[in-house]
Design a protein around this motif. Structure first.
Motif, PDB file in Angstrom:
ATOM      1  N   VAL A  85       0.758  -1.154  -0.010  1.00  0.00           N
ATOM      2  CA  VAL A  85      -0.099   0.122  -0.082  1.00  0.00           C
ATOM      3  C   VAL A  85       1.010   1.201   0.111  1.00  0.00           C
ATOM      4  O   VAL A  85       0.771   2.288  -0.748  1.00  0.00           O
ATOM      5  CB  VAL A  85      -1.004  -0.093   1.165  1.00  0.00           C
ATOM      6  CG1 VAL A  85      -1.676   1.379   1.358  1.00  0.00           C
ATOM      7  CG2 VAL A  85      -1.983  -1.226   1.090  1.00  0.00           C
ATOM      8  N   GLU A  86       1.689   1.203   0.950  1.00  0.00           N
ATOM      9  CA  GLU A  86       2.691   2.342   1.087  1.00  0.00           C
ATOM     10  C   GLU A  86       3.504   2.544  -0.114  1.00  0.00           C
ATOM     11  O   GLU A  86       3.862   3.817  -0.767  1.00  0.00           O
ATOM     12  CB  GLU A  86       3.906   2.371   2.191  1.00  0.00           C
ATOM     13  CG  GLU A  86       2.876   2.588   3.159  1.00  0.00           C
ATOM     14  CD  GLU A  86       3.456   2.094   4.728  1.00  0.00           C
ATOM     15  OE1 GLU A  86       4.819   1.750   4.464  1.00  0.00           O
ATOM     16  OE2 GLU A  86       3.170   2.195   5.859  1.00  0.00           O
ATOM     17  N   ALA A 120     -15.169   6.493  -7.329  1.00  0.00           N
ATOM     18  CA  ALA A 120     -15.109   5.543  -6.381  1.00  0.00           C
ATOM     19  C   ALA A 120     -15.571   6.045  -5.069  1.00  0.00           C
ATOM     20  O   ALA A 120     -16.050   5.172  -4.034  1.00  0.00           O
ATOM     21  CB  ALA A 120     -13.749   4.861  -6.417  1.00  0.00           C
ATOM     22  N   THR A 121     -15.022   6.949  -4.482  1.00  0.00           N
ATOM     23  CA  THR A 121     -15.696   7.510  -3.141  1.00  0.00           C
ATOM     24  C   THR A 121     -16.973   7.619  -3.056  1.00  0.00           C
ATOM     25  O   THR A 121     -17.468   7.233  -2.019  1.00  0.00           O
ATOM     26  CB  THR A 121     -14.876   9.025  -3.042  1.00  0.00           C
ATOM     27  OG1 THR A 121     -13.481   9.156  -3.416  1.00  0.00           O
ATOM     28  CG2 THR A 121     -15.026   9.434  -1.602  1.00  0.00           C
ATOM     29  N   VAL A 122     -17.408   8.329  -4.060  1.00  0.00           N
ATOM     30  CA  VAL A 122     -18.955   8.300  -4.046  1.00  0.00           C
ATOM     31  C   VAL A 122     -19.574   6.933  -3.935  1.00  0.00           C
ATOM     32  O   VAL A 122     -20.565   6.682  -3.123  1.00  0.00           O
ATOM     33  CB  VAL A 122     -19.783   8.979  -5.208  1.00  0.00           C
ATOM     34  CG1 VAL A 122     -21.099   8.962  -5.344  1.00  0.00           C
ATOM     35  CG2 VAL A 122     -19.123  10.139  -5.305  1.00  0.00           C
ATOM     36  N   ALA A 123     -19.134   5.940  -4.823  1.00  0.00           N
ATOM     37  CA  ALA A 123     -19.642   4.521  -4.619  1.00  0.00           C
ATOM     38  C   ALA A 123     -19.440   3.913  -3.281  1.00  0.00           C
ATOM     39  O   ALA A 123     -20.209   3.337  -2.570  1.00  0.00           O
ATOM     40  CB  ALA A 123     -18.851   3.733  -5.820  1.00  0.00           C
ATOM     41  N   ALA A 124     -18.287   4.233  -2.410  1.00  0.00           N
ATOM     42  CA  ALA A 124     -17.981   3.481  -1.399  1.00  0.00           C
ATOM     43  C   ALA A 124     -18.895   4.441  -0.218  1.00  0.00           C
ATOM     44  O   ALA A 124     -19.592   3.520   0.527  1.00  0.00           O
ATOM     45  CB  ALA A 124     -16.735   3.987  -0.904  1.00  0.00           C
ATOM     46  N   ILE A 183      -6.354   0.688  -3.998  1.00  0.00           N
ATOM     47  CA  ILE A 183      -7.458  -0.275  -4.063  1.00  0.00           C
ATOM     48  C   ILE A 183      -7.480  -1.399  -5.399  1.00  0.00           C
ATOM     49  O   ILE A 183      -7.265  -2.425  -4.930  1.00  0.00           O
ATOM     50  CB  ILE A 183      -8.720   0.274  -3.786  1.00  0.00           C
ATOM     51  CG1 ILE A 183      -8.842   0.757  -2.384  1.00  0.00           C
ATOM     52  CG2 ILE A 183      -9.651  -0.884  -3.788  1.00  0.00           C
ATOM     53  CD1 ILE A 183     -10.006   1.808  -2.365  1.00  0.00           C
ATOM     54  N   ARG A 184      -7.237  -0.700  -6.333  1.00  0.00           N
ATOM     55  CA  ARG A 184      -7.404  -1.464  -7.553  1.00  0.00           C
ATOM     56  C   ARG A 184      -6.163  -2.207  -7.559  1.00  0.00           C
ATOM     57  O   ARG A 184      -5.679  -3.416  -8.103  1.00  0.00           O
ATOM     58  CB  ARG A 184      -7.440  -0.732  -8.841  1.00  0.00           C
ATOM     59  CG  ARG A 184      -8.064  -1.450  -9.997  1.00  0.00           C
ATOM     60  CD  ARG A 184      -8.691  -0.353 -10.943  1.00  0.00           C
ATOM     61  NE  ARG A 184      -7.529   0.710 -11.368  1.00  0.00           N
ATOM     62  CZ  ARG A 184      -6.638   0.491 -12.460  1.00  0.00           C
ATOM     63  NH1 ARG A 184      -6.654  -0.343 -12.819  1.00  0.00           N
ATOM     64  NH2 ARG A 184      -5.943   1.636 -12.600  1.00  0.00           N
ATOM     65  N   LEU A 185      -4.919  -1.649  -7.401  1.00  0.00           N
ATOM     66  CA  LEU A 185      -3.730  -2.292  -7.770  1.00  0.00           C
ATOM     67  C   LEU A 185      -3.122  -3.177  -6.470  1.00  0.00           C
ATOM     68  O   LEU A 185      -2.358  -4.332  -6.719  1.00  0.00           O
ATOM     69  CB  LEU A 185      -2.680  -1.269  -8.090  1.00  0.00           C
ATOM     70  CG  LEU A 185      -2.726  -0.569  -9.319  1.00  0.00           C
ATOM     71  CD1 LEU A 185      -2.003   0.810  -9.459  1.00  0.00           C
ATOM     72  CD2 LEU A 185      -2.576  -1.547 -10.436  1.00  0.00           C
ATOM     73  N   ALA A 186      -3.285  -2.626  -5.283  1.00  0.00           N
ATOM     74  CA  ALA A 186      -2.736  -3.590  -4.036  1.00  0.00           C
ATOM     75  C   ALA A 186      -3.891  -4.252  -3.200  1.00  0.00           C
ATOM     76  O   ALA A 186      -3.597  -5.460  -3.084  1.00  0.00           O
ATOM     77  CB  ALA A 186      -2.236  -2.314  -3.143  1.00  0.00           C
ATOM     78  N   VAL A 187      -4.575  -3.616  -2.933  1.00  0.00           N
ATOM     79  CA  VAL A 187      -5.850  -4.313  -2.194  1.00  0.00           C
ATOM     80  C   VAL A 187      -6.776  -5.352  -2.579  1.00  0.00           C
ATOM     81  O   VAL A 187      -6.860  -6.410  -2.358  1.00  0.00           O
ATOM     82  CB  VAL A 187      -6.947  -2.908  -1.586  1.00  0.00           C
ATOM     83  CG1 VAL A 187      -7.887  -3.818  -0.586  1.00  0.00           C
ATOM     84  CG2 VAL A 187      -6.016  -2.104  -0.673  1.00  0.00           C
TER      85      VAL A 187
END
Lengths: 312, 297, 281
Positions: free
Chosen positions: A196-197, B22-26, A210-214
C-alpha cells in the motif's frame, strides 16, 4: 519395595481404571458427535427414501419427486443468487468504505450495528421484510412493471403486495451483509502494508491503491466469502417462507410478479406441519436435496479458502 | 505502474474523476448498508414496545382470541428447549473437541474435522428434518416434543461448541502440558487439570455463542416442537411453543383483530433479540475478561 | 541446614512409591538414537551417569543435547513423529522396556524446563502440590502444609513467599518461578532430576541462586543439566559430556565425557578444545 521393582510395577488399578474411563468417555463423545453429524444424511436418506420413489400421495399432487423438487431447487438458487448479487457489491463497498473512506466513528458505528444485526433471528428478518419492506416496494414494482415490462425480469403483472422473490432477495442480502462485509474487511486488511505504501509513494490515488494493491490480494477471499454466504442464503428458511408469495411448480425469472417460485426450505417449513405419510417422506427427501446442495457449496467454498491460504 | 509514474507533475483529470466516483460509490454502499439496518432496528424497537407489558410475560395464549394474551408459554418453551439443547451439546461437543485435539487418530479426526466444518453451514430446516427422521426411527412417527426440538438444535450447536473448544484446547501452551506430563501425570490427568482449566473461558464463550445461534432458530422448532397456545413444561411429551415459532404463528394464524397479532409478534421479536444480544454480549465479555488472565503463562 | 533436612525426609514427601534412599539411581544410556520423523537429532550415544551428582551436557545449539535429555523421561516421544532406539537404564531397567509405563518413568525422573512454567491457574501452594494431585495421590491437609513448607524451604523460597502462598504462581519473578518449578519437581520425590537450560531465561542473580540449588540437589539426586553456559557447567557439575554436530541436518554426537575439571583443563579431543576456547558454537 525396591525402585527397580516400581519401574516395572503397573500403576495402581484404581488409577488405570480412572484413566481408561476418562479416555473412553471422550472417545464415546467423539463417536456420538461423529454419528450425529454424519447421521444427518443417513437419517434423511432412510426416512426420505419412500418419498424419492413415490408416484402418488406427494404434496401438491406432484407427479413424482423431481417434478416437485426441480422448481423448488430453482427457486432456492434464484433467490440466493439475487440476494448475493445485491449483497456482494455492497459488502465490498462497505468494507472499502470502512477502511479507506468514511471517518473512523462512522465505520465503528456501522461495525457495531453489524454485530447486532448478525445476531438477529431470521424470523425477525422475515417479519420485517413482510410487513415493512414489501408494502414499500409494491409501488416501485408497479412503476417497474409499467415502464420496464419489455425486460423479461420485470414482465408480467406486478405484485400488489410486494411479496416477490426480489423482496425476499433484498432481505436475504441485508441478512448476509454483516458477515460478508466483516469477511471482506478482514481479507482486505491482509494487504501488505508495504505494498500500500509503495503504491501511495508512487503517487497513486486511493482508488488506484485499492485496484492495484488491495483488490488483487483480497479477491479470492471475497469469492469464498460469497460462496459461504450463498450456502447460507440457499438454505435460509424463514425469510423466503414469510416474504415470498409462491405459486406451485413455477419456474421463472420474473422479479416483481405476484406469482413467484418457492424455495425448498420455505416449502418444507410451510408444508411439514400438516403433512402425513408419503408427504412427510417427500419433504425429508427434499431436505436431503437441500443438504447436498449446501454441502457441495460449503465444501467448494472451503477448498477455495484453503487454496488461497486464508482463514474464514 | 507506468501509468502511475507517467505523470509526476500531477494527477490527471481522468484519474481524479475515477477516484471521486469510487469515493461516491463507497459512501453509497455505506449508506445502502446502513439504511435497512437502522430501519430494522428502529422498527423492532418502536413496534415491539406496544405490547411490552406484564401480561405479555405472565400470560399464555390459551383461550385468547384477538387482543390480550402473552408469550409466557413461548418464553418458557424457549428457555427449556435451549437449556436441553445446551445440556446435550456441551458434553458431546467438548468431549468431541478433547478427542480431536488429544486422542484423534489421523483418519478419524480428519473426517470429524471435515464434518464439523461442513455442518457449521447446515441449514437449520435440514437439522429439524434430520432430528424428526431420527426420532421416527427410534420412537415412531408423529411425535412432536420440546425434546425433539432440543435434539434438532443440538445438531446446529454441536459444531459451534466443538470448533471453539478445539481451538481453545489447541492454544493451551505446550510448556504447561509438558510441565504436567513431566510431573508424571497421565494423559487424562493432564487434560483434566491443565488443558480444560486453561481452555475453560474460551469453551464457555463458545457455548454462549452456540446458545446465541440456536436461541433464535425457528424452522427446526416449527417442524419438531410444533406450536401450542398453552404452557407446556414437559420436554418429553406434547408440543411446546417457543418464541421464534410464536412470532411466526402470530403472523401465520392472524385472527380478525390483526393489529393485536402483529403487536404480539413485534414484542416477541424485541424480547427474542434482547435474549440473543444478552448471550452474545455475555460471550464476548467472558471471552475478553477471562481469556487473557488464565491463558497467560 | 534446613535444606538437606527437608530433602532427606522422604516420609514428608508423602511419596506413594517409597523413594528408596539406599538405591543408586544410576542412569545409563546405551546406543541411543533419537529422531524427529526420519531425521535423527542425536545418534549413537552411550554413557553412564554418576548417581547423586550433577552431570552437565554442553555443546553448540542443534547438537541434540536437549533431545537426549528428553529421552530420559520419555518426554521426547510425546512429540508427534518422534522416535527413540537404544536403551536408557535406570538401575538396570530399560525405560523403553514395553512393560514400563512412561507415566511411571516420569514419576521417577522429574524435569525442570527452559522457561519457568508454573501452572497459571494455580496458587503458589497448589503449584508445589500439583505433582501430587496430578499423580492422583492424596495427602492429609497437615501433611500438605508440611510438604509445601519443606519444599519451598528446600528451594530457598519459603521466606519470600510464606505470607502469600495463595497468590498465583505466575505472580512471582522469573527466578522465583523457576525455583517454584524445582520445588514442584522435588515434591513428588523423584530419583533423577533433569534440567533443560534452567537459567537461560533468568537474570544473573536468579541464575546464581539456581546454581547453588543445583549443587545442593546433587547431594541427594542424580541431576542432569543441559546448559549453554560453560562457566555454569564448570561451577555446578562433577562430570561433563560434550556433544557436537557436524552441520545442519546432521545428527548430534557425543564427543567427550569425563570429569568436569579434567575436561575443561585438558580436553582429550580437539573439537572439545576448540569449543571451550570459543572457536565455534
Amino acid at each position: 519395595m525396591k525402585p527397580a521393582d516400581t519401574l516395572l510395577t503397573p500403576r495402581p488399578a484404581r488409577e488405570r481404571v480412572r484413566d481408561a474411563s476418562a479416555r473412553s468417555a471422550v472417545t464415546v463423545a467423539g463417536l456420538i458427535g461423529l454419528v450425529a453429524l454424519a447421521g444427518v444424511a443417513v437419517f434423511l436418506g432412510v426416512e426420505g427414501w419412500p418419498g424419492l420413489t413415490a408416484r402418488t400421495g406427494l404434496p401438491l399432487q406432484a407427479a413424482n419427486f423431481w417434478a416437485l423438487a426441480w422448481p423448488l431447487a430453482f427457486g432456492s438458487f434464484w433467490a440466493a443468487v439475487l440476494g448475493l448479487g445485491l449483497a456482494v457489491p455492497v459488502a465490498i463497498g462497505v468494507a472499502l468504505a470502512q477502511t479507506w473512506y468514511v471517518p473512523r466513528w462512522a465505520g465503528r458505528f456501522l461495525g457495531a450495528t453489524f454485530d447486532i444485526l448478525a445476531a438477529i433471528p431470521s424470523v425477525v428478518y422475515g417479519l420485517w421484510g413482510l410487513m415493512i419492506i414489501a408494502p414499500r416496494l409494491a409501488p416501485v414494482y408497479a412503476w417497474l412493471g409499467a415502464h420496464l415490462s419489455w425486460c423479461p425480469l420485470f414482465a408480467g403483472p406486478p405484485s400488489a403486495s410486494g411479496r416477490t422473490i426480489l423482496t425476499a432477495a433484498l432481505v436475504l442480502a441485508v441478512m448476509v451483509l454483516p458477515v460478508m462485509a466483516a469477511l471482506c474487511r478482514e481479507v482486505f486488511a491482509q494487504t501488505p502494508r508495504t505494498t500500500v505504501e509503495a503504491a501511495l509513494a508512487l503517487g497513486a490515488t486511493r482508488w488506484e491503491v485499492i485496484r492495484l494493491a488491495v483488490w488483487p490480494t483480497g479477491k479470492a477471499g471475497v469469492v469464498s466469502g460469497a460462496m459461504l454466504g450463498f450456502g447460507r442464503a440457499v438454505g435460509e428458511t424463514m425469510v423466503t417462507a414469510m416474504v415470498i408469495s409462491p405459486a406451485p411448480f413455477l419456474v421463472g425469472f420474473g422479479l416483481i410478479n405476484s406469482t413467484n417460485p418457492n424455495t425448498i426450505a420455505a416449502f418444507i417449513a410451510q408444508t411439514f406441519p400438516e403433512s402425513h405419510g408419503v408427504e412427510v417422506a417427500t419433504l425429508l427427501a427434499l431436505g436431503l436435496v437441500l443438504f447436498v446442495i449446501t454441502f457441495v457449496v460449503n465444501v467448494v467454498a472451503r477448498r477455495i479458502v484453503r487454496a488461497t491460504g486464508g482463514r474464514v | 505502474m507506468t501509468a502511475l509514474a507517467g505523470r509526476p507533475a500531477g494527477v490527471s483529470t481522468r484519474r481524479r474523476l475515477t477516484d471521486h466516483v469510487a469515493t461516491v460509490a463507497a459512501w453509497a454502499a455505506f449508506a445502502a448498508a446502513a439504511i435497512p439496518l437502522v430501519s430494522l432496528l428502529v422498527t423492532v424497537v418502536t413496534r415491539g414496545l406496544a405490547r411490552l407489558d406484564m401480561t405479555f410475560f405472565t400470560s399464555s395464549m390459551r383461550g385468547i382470541v384477538g387482543a390480550g394474551g402473552g408469550a409466557a408459554h413461548a418464553l418458557w418453551g424457549t428457555v427449556l428447549v435451549t437449556l436441553a439443547a445446551t445440556a446435550i451439546s456441551v458434553p458431546i461437543g467438548v468431549g468431541t473437541a478433547v478427542y480431536l485435539v488429544e486422542y484423534g487418530r489421523p483418519v478419524l479426526s480428519r473426517l470429524l474435522w471435515f464434518l464439523v466444518d461442513v455442518m457449521t453451514g447446515l441449514p437449520s430446516v435440514v437439522a429439524g428434518l434430520a432430528a424428526y427422521a431420527l426420532i421416527v426411527m427410534v420412537v415412531g412417527p408423529g411425535a412432536r416434543s420440546g425434546l425433539a426440538g432440543a435434539i434438532a438444535l443440538s445438531l446446529l450447536m454441536i459444531p459451534v461448541v466443538v470448533k471453539s473448544s478445539a481451538e481453545m484446547l489447541r492454544l493451551v501452551p505446550t510448556d504447561l502440558r509438558e510441565a504436567a506430563t513431566g510431573l508424571g501425570a497421565s494423559r487424562p490427568a493432564v487434560i483434566a487439570t491443565v488443558g480444560l482449566p486453561a481452555a475453560r473461558p474460551g469453551i464457555v464463550a463458545g457455548v454462549m455463542l452456540g446458545v446465541g445461534r440456536i436461541i433464535g432458530e425457528t424452522a427446526p422448532l416449527l417442524l419438531v416442537a410444533g406450536f401450542t397456545d398453552s404452557l407446556n413444561l414437559n420436554l418429553t411429551t406434547g408440543r411446546m411453543a417457543t418464541l421464534p415459532v410464536y412470532i411466526y404463528s402470530q403472523w401465520q394464524n392472524k385472527g380478525a383483530d390483526q393489529a393485536a397479532y402483529d403487536n404480539r409478534a413485534w414484542t416477541a421479536a424485541l424480547v427474542l433479540i434482547g435474549l440473543v444480544l444478552l448471550f452474545s454480549l455475555a460471550a464476548r465479555l467472558l471471552g475478553r475478561l477471562l481469556a487473557p488472565t488464565s491463558l497467560k503463562g | 541446614m534446613t535444606f538437606e533436612l527437608a530433602l532427606r525426609a522422604p516420609e514428608l514427601t508423602g511419596a506413594g512409591h517409597g523413594r528408596d534412599d539406599t538405591a543408586n539411581h544410576r542412569l545409563a544410556v546405551v546406543g541411543l538414537t533419537a529422531s524427529y520423523g526420519r531425521s535423527p537429532a542425536i545418534t549413537e550415544v552411550s554413557l553412564s551417569l554418576e548417581s547423586r551428582s550433577v552431570t552437565a551436557f554442553i555443546g553448540p545449539s542443534g547438537c541434540g543435547k536437549s533431545t537426549l535429555l528428553r529421552t530420559f523421561n520419555r518426554l521426547h516421544e510425546v512429540t508427534p513423529g518422534a522416535r527413540v532406539t537404544g536403551a536408557v537404564r535406570l538401575d538396570g531397567i530399560d525405560l523403553y522396556d514395553p512393560r514400563v509405563d512412561p507415566v511411571t518413568v516420569r514419576r521417577r525422573i522429574g524435569m525442570v524446563f527452559q522457561r519457568p512454567n508454573p501452572f497459571p491457574t494455580l496458587s503458589i501452594r497448589d503449584n508445589v502440590l500439583a505433582g501430587i494431585r496430578l499423580q492422583y495421590r492424596r495427602l492429609r491437609p497437615s501433611g500438605a502444609d508440611e510438604l509445601v513448607e519443606a519444599m519451598l524451604t528446600a528451594v530457598g523460597l519459603w521466606d519470600e513467599v510464606k505470607d502469600c502462598l495463595g497468590r498465583p504462581g505466575i505472580s512471582l519473578s522469573g527466578g522465583q518461578q523457576q525455583r517454584l518449578c524445582i520445588a514442584r519437581v522435588i515434591a513428588v520425590a523423584p530419583d533423577v532430576i533433569l534440567m533443560d537450560e534452567p537459567c537461560s531465561s533468568l537474570d544473573p542473580v536468579s541464575t546464581a541462586a539456581i546454581e547453588e540449588l543445583m549443587v545442593n540437589l546433587g547431594r541427594d539426586y542424580t541431576v542432569v543439566v543441559v546448559t549453554h553456559n560453560l562457566q555454569q557447567a564448570a561451577r555446578v557439575s562433577r562430570k561433563t559430556a560434550f556433544f557436537t554436530v557436524a552441520g545442519a541436518g546432521e545428527p548430534g554426537r557425543l564427543v567427550e565425557y569425563g570429569d568436569t575439571a579434567g575436561l575443561f583443563s585438558a580436553p582429550s579431543k580437539a573439537q572439545t578444545a576448540d569449543y571451550l576456547a570459543g572457536r565455534f558454537g
